[in-house]
Design a protein around this motif. Structure first.
Motif, PDB file in Angstrom:
ATOM      1  N   SER A 220      21.736  50.191  19.854  1.00 38.47           N
ATOM      2  CA  SER A 220      22.745  51.179  20.226  1.00 38.47           C
ATOM      3  C   SER A 220      23.556  50.744  21.436  1.00 38.47           C
ATOM      4  O   SER A 220      22.999  50.316  22.449  1.00 38.47           O
ATOM      5  CB  SER A 220      22.063  52.524  20.510  1.00 38.47           C
TER       6      SER A 220
ATOM      7  N   ALA B  95      27.623  52.132  23.044  1.00 37.32           N
ATOM      8  CA  ALA B  95      28.899  52.808  22.835  1.00 37.32           C
ATOM      9  C   ALA B  95      30.076  51.858  23.071  1.00 37.32           C
ATOM     10  O   ALA B  95      31.185  52.103  22.592  1.00 37.32           O
ATOM     11  CB  ALA B  95      29.012  54.011  23.757  1.00 37.32           C
TER      12      ALA B  95
ATOM     13  N   ASN C 243      23.465  55.546  12.501  1.00 31.48           N
ATOM     14  CA  ASN C 243      23.546  56.904  13.033  1.00 31.48           C
ATOM     15  C   ASN C 243      24.986  57.363  13.148  1.00 31.48           C
ATOM     16  O   ASN C 243      25.268  58.560  13.216  1.00 31.48           O
ATOM     17  CB  ASN C 243      22.862  56.982  14.398  1.00 31.48           C
ATOM     18  N   THR C 244      25.903  56.410  13.205  1.00 31.24           N
ATOM     19  CA  THR C 244      27.338  56.698  13.224  1.00 31.24           C
ATOM     20  C   THR C 244      28.016  55.773  12.231  1.00 31.24           C
ATOM     21  O   THR C 244      27.422  54.811  11.757  1.00 31.24           O
ATOM     22  CB  THR C 244      27.946  56.474  14.617  1.00 31.24           C
ATOM     23  N   ASN C 245      29.275  56.052  11.918  1.00 24.93           N
ATOM     24  CA  ASN C 245      29.984  55.241  10.930  1.00 24.93           C
ATOM     25  C   ASN C 245      30.766  54.100  11.552  1.00 24.93           C
ATOM     26  O   ASN C 245      31.553  53.444  10.872  1.00 24.93           O
ATOM     27  CB  ASN C 245      30.942  56.127  10.119  1.00 24.93           C
ATOM     28  N   THR C 246      30.571  53.856  12.843  1.00 23.60           N
ATOM     29  CA  THR C 246      31.339  52.815  13.517  1.00 23.60           C
ATOM     30  C   THR C 246      30.478  51.579  13.748  1.00 23.60           C
ATOM     31  O   THR C 246      29.259  51.662  13.860  1.00 23.60           O
ATOM     32  CB  THR C 246      31.868  53.313  14.874  1.00 23.60           C
TER      33      THR C 246
ATOM     34  N   GLU D 178      24.182  55.879   6.057  1.00 22.70           N
ATOM     35  CA  GLU D 178      23.332  56.751   6.857  1.00 22.70           C
ATOM     36  C   GLU D 178      21.939  56.927   6.250  1.00 22.70           C
ATOM     37  O   GLU D 178      21.162  57.766   6.697  1.00 22.70           O
ATOM     38  CB  GLU D 178      24.011  58.107   7.053  1.00 22.70           C
TER      39      GLU D 178
ATOM     40  N   ASP E  14      25.405  52.242  16.513  1.00 26.12           N
ATOM     41  CA  ASP E  14      24.141  52.951  16.731  1.00 26.12           C
ATOM     42  C   ASP E  14      23.357  52.890  15.418  1.00 26.12           C
ATOM     43  O   ASP E  14      23.710  53.573  14.447  1.00 26.12           O
ATOM     44  CB  ASP E  14      24.406  54.396  17.147  1.00 26.12           C
TER      45      ASP E  14
END
Length: 201
Positions: A86, A88, A116-119, A146, A178
């Protein structure tokens, strides 16, 4: 203690960490992948602590630069603990393991992962070296869903006659994201054997 599973009149034996040991169908070090009634096997898992269940101070044992290990809600097909990758902000941070191997030209690195995120994308690499440290590698950037799914990289060396060392790594490479990563395997040959989900201990 070892565990045996019968399928199609064959017996497949695993140790208590989920490593494939042998069968009465093929020797454990055979590079070929066999299928019988949708049961697929190949060589044993060469990684230590591929399930990340052995943890010290929140980090997975036997791995270099380990990410934090977390207890995740998972299906019956996955063990409880996973490494969380993870950040950001775009960064390069990789978890790795170095394994001494005995020859061969083809190895497969696989793992289960989810986002956990789409990025962002999850980076994975397999690096093969001979005794003189001549090396070849293959890497990929995976876009994850996911849900936990299995991803793999197979390397067949062109210029190295006999591999003596493999380095596998996963994480972020000039990227953010993430993710959870679980049930890593390194096997000699093509394909991925079914991971046996017996909990350690």
């Amino acid at each position: 203690k070892n565990y045996s599973i019968g399928a199609a009149n064959r017996t497949y034996t695993f140790d208590d960490k989920g490593n494939y040991l042998k069968s009465d169908y093929a020797p454990a070090n055979d590079e070929n992948v066999y299928s019988s009634n949708d049961w697929k096997i190949s060589s044993q898992n060469l990684l230590k602590n591929g399930s990340f269940e052995e943890v010290t101070n929140g980090k997975a044992k036997d791995w270099t630069n380990s990410f934090n290990v977390e207890d995740v809600e998972s299906s019956e097909a996955l063990t409880d603990y996973a490494c969380r990758v993870s950040s950001a902000e775009p960064t390069t941070v990789l978890q790795s393991q170095e394994i001494q191997v005995n020859g061969g030209k083809t190895y497969t690195f696989s793992f289960f992962a989810k986002a956990n995120t789409n990025t962002g994308k999850l980076y994975a690499n397999i690096d093969a070296q001979d005794a003189d440290e001549n090396g070849e590698n293959i890497y990929r950037q995976f876009s994850l869903t996911e849900d936990f799914e299995q991803y793999s990289i197979t390397i067949t060396t062109k210029d190295i006659s006999e591999i003596s060392k493999i380095i596998v790594e996963f994480g972020l490479k000039n990227n953010s994201g993430d993710f959870y990563v679980n049930n890593a395997q390194l096997e000699k040959g093509y394909g991925t054997a079914p991971f046996n989900y017996i909990k350690n201990g």
